[in-house]
Enzyme design. Sequence first.
Site, PDB file in Angstrom:
ATOM      1  N   ASP A 272      23.737 107.563  75.533  1.00  0.00           N
ATOM      2  CA  ASP A 272      23.234 108.689  76.324  1.00  0.00           C
ATOM      3  C   ASP A 272      21.696 108.667  76.369  1.00  0.00           C
ATOM      4  O   ASP A 272      21.044 108.760  75.324  1.00  0.00           O
ATOM      5  CB  ASP A 272      23.754 109.972  75.644  1.00  0.00           C
ATOM      6  CG  ASP A 272      23.603 111.195  76.502  1.00  0.00           C
ATOM      7  OD1 ASP A 272      22.941 111.114  77.554  1.00  0.00           O
ATOM      8  OD2 ASP A 272      24.144 112.245  76.112  1.00  0.00           O
ATOM      9  N   GLU A 309      23.554 108.165  81.801  1.00  0.00           N
ATOM     10  CA  GLU A 309      22.169 108.474  82.188  1.00  0.00           C
ATOM     11  C   GLU A 309      22.154 109.254  83.495  1.00  0.00           C
ATOM     12  O   GLU A 309      21.204 109.214  84.233  1.00  0.00           O
ATOM     13  CB  GLU A 309      21.282 107.222  82.206  1.00  0.00           C
ATOM     14  CG  GLU A 309      21.886 105.969  82.808  1.00  0.00           C
ATOM     15  CD  GLU A 309      21.736 105.939  84.309  1.00  0.00           C
ATOM     16  OE1 GLU A 309      22.419 106.747  84.991  1.00  0.00           O
ATOM     17  OE2 GLU A 309      20.968 105.105  84.813  1.00  0.00           O
ATOM     18  N   GLY A 311      23.403 109.126  86.342  1.00  0.00           N
ATOM     19  CA  GLY A 311      23.359 108.550  87.683  1.00  0.00           C
ATOM     20  C   GLY A 311      21.977 108.132  88.136  1.00  0.00           C
ATOM     21  O   GLY A 311      21.786 107.728  89.285  1.00  0.00           O
ATOM     22  N   ASP A 332      25.880 116.965  83.421  1.00  0.00           N
ATOM     23  CA  ASP A 332      27.059 117.391  82.665  1.00  0.00           C
ATOM     24  C   ASP A 332      27.976 118.323  83.466  1.00  0.00           C
ATOM     25  O   ASP A 332      27.515 119.258  84.120  1.00  0.00           O
ATOM     26  CB  ASP A 332      26.637 118.139  81.392  1.00  0.00           C
ATOM     27  CG  ASP A 332      25.891 117.238  80.429  1.00  0.00           C
ATOM     28  OD1 ASP A 332      25.458 116.151  80.839  1.00  0.00           O
ATOM     29  OD2 ASP A 332      25.750 117.642  79.269  1.00  0.00           O
TER      30      ASP A 332
HETATM   31  C1  GLA Z   1      24.372 115.016  77.139  1.00  0.00           C
HETATM   32  C2  GLA Z   1      25.617 114.365  77.713  1.00  0.00           C
HETATM   33  C3  GLA Z   1      26.842 115.145  77.277  1.00  0.00           C
HETATM   34  C4  GLA Z   1      26.913 115.177  75.759  1.00  0.00           C
HETATM   35  C5  GLA Z   1      25.626 115.767  75.195  1.00  0.00           C
HETATM   36  C6  GLA Z   1      25.567 115.637  73.686  1.00  0.00           C
HETATM   37  O1  GLA Z   1      24.162 116.288  77.653  1.00  0.00           O
HETATM   38  O2  GLA Z   1      25.546 114.316  79.112  1.00  0.00           O
HETATM   39  O3  GLA Z   1      28.017 114.558  77.802  1.00  0.00           O
HETATM   40  O4  GLA Z   1      27.110 113.874  75.283  1.00  0.00           O
HETATM   41  O5  GLA Z   1      24.480 115.094  75.713  1.00  0.00           O
HETATM   42  O6  GLA Z   1      24.366 116.067  73.158  1.00  0.00           O
END
Ligand code: GLA
Length: 508
Positions: A272, A309, A311, A332
């Site tokens: 991530d 990341e 997109g 998210d």
């Molecule tokens: C980001 C990701 C989520 C999750 C959180 C965890 O926001 O997009 O899917 O993994 O981090 O901190």
Amino acid sequence: MIEMQNQSRTSASIAVGAWVLLVCLALLPTRADGQSLTGRWVTTGKILENGEIRKEILELTQTGNDLTGELITPGYEMDVKGTLASGHFELFAVGWEDKKPFIVGDQVNGELHGTQSGDTFEARLATAADEFPTPPYYEPPSLHKVPFNGLAETPPMGWNSWNLFAEKVDDKTVRTIADAMVSSGMRDAGYIYVNIDDTWEGVRDANGNLQSNHKFPDMKALADYVHSKGLKLGIYSSPGPRTCAGYPASYGHELQDAETFASWGIDYLKYDWCSAGKIYKNEALQAVYQKMGDALRTSGRPIVYSLCEYGMGSVEKWGADVSGNLWRTTFDIRDEWASMIANVEKQAPTAPYAGPGHWNDPDMLEIGNGQMTDDEYRTHMSLWALVAAPLLAGNDIRKMSDVTKSILLNREVIAVDQDPLGKQASPVKTGTLETWVKPLADGSVAVGVVNMGSSATKAKVNASDLQLGGAVKHARDLWAHKNVKFKRGSYSATVQAHATLLLKVSAK
Ligand code: GLA
């Protein structure tokens, strides 16, 4: 005369007073006056599961009653906006289109007191000592093609802890979820990966090896347990120094971490971006993800590589070149109709890049988490299947209602998602209806008609739009689990608000 002397004395003292006031104002930290929120505020901090304290900096500018600024955390930076009225402030995350503010509070005696996403929020004006240290800069490697790891021939299926458990995931939760994956039939339906998301991380030992925190006393033993159930274990890290939740991540330790994960028996890595965004510009995305792609390969263990990341930098065009098996195409997901639809629609341009081993990922499932209707969750499942998305359940598998089970375990819909041809459908809009057509390996098609409107609507599926290469011989409603008949080249049915008619249609 006396009067004049008094006047000039008064003028002189006003001038001196004004000068003193100006000097005092200039010496004040960063805030103009008692009412203004303009300034750099630092939170008192939150104790992480690994014992570290995570502080955040909230940089605000107040103009009238409007607030704009940035929330700077060790893991990410986020634009905020909001309002102030009678000392009470409300802040929203820019771009998230949230209906509720995520930080609310009051200014009391020069400090901010309130709540942040339900937790206590306290902040005071920051000083230089509160700034985050600047990490060393590591030049990203030059680009090359990392060979395909041969995994994820169909979109990965499993479970991930983040959507429901967030930081409340631990060893016991993962073991009991693994048990439930078996007893509920999820494993046998194809949901194989049990993925631990953020907040498992401890601190690095003297040799720089990343350890798990107290919630996960023995990651290898946990992997052994999950494997003994016929399941696979996934984990999470970031190419930056810190994960999004502020935990230590893989920056500068890529190979070491990949080897640690392999030694634990990890089968899947979600990687991530988070704090890597504070170090690298988007041009470096591919090189930074390539570094972990190489590291996973060097580790010698087959590990599904999930790029996260959001997109950026047209990831769909280079994700496969870093040996990525799936890549997030959006921010998210939230357990809410508008968020779910926005995510799946936004990724339409990525369709040409989906295929065996390489999938566009509109984020994990929210089915069963409680904030959408059953019809909306059926639409969620239908759309994820039509776009060949990874199916990572995000609910509590141990306590699924019969309806949730009937959605996640609908094998006819899962078969659409897992179709070996690996095509990703895109929407065609007609009024409030959206039609998504997905060609399948056996020459048939899956067709979904989503009612985006707020009242029941009649949907008509025309065989001529399906490119079947012949007249319809067989058609089946995959939610009703019954065969249906096309009459004079079409099939019509009433679709409830936010529901989906999902058919499999063939000319054979
Ligand atoms: C980001 C990701 C989520 C999750 C959180 C965890 O926001 O997009 O899917 O993994 O981090 O901190």
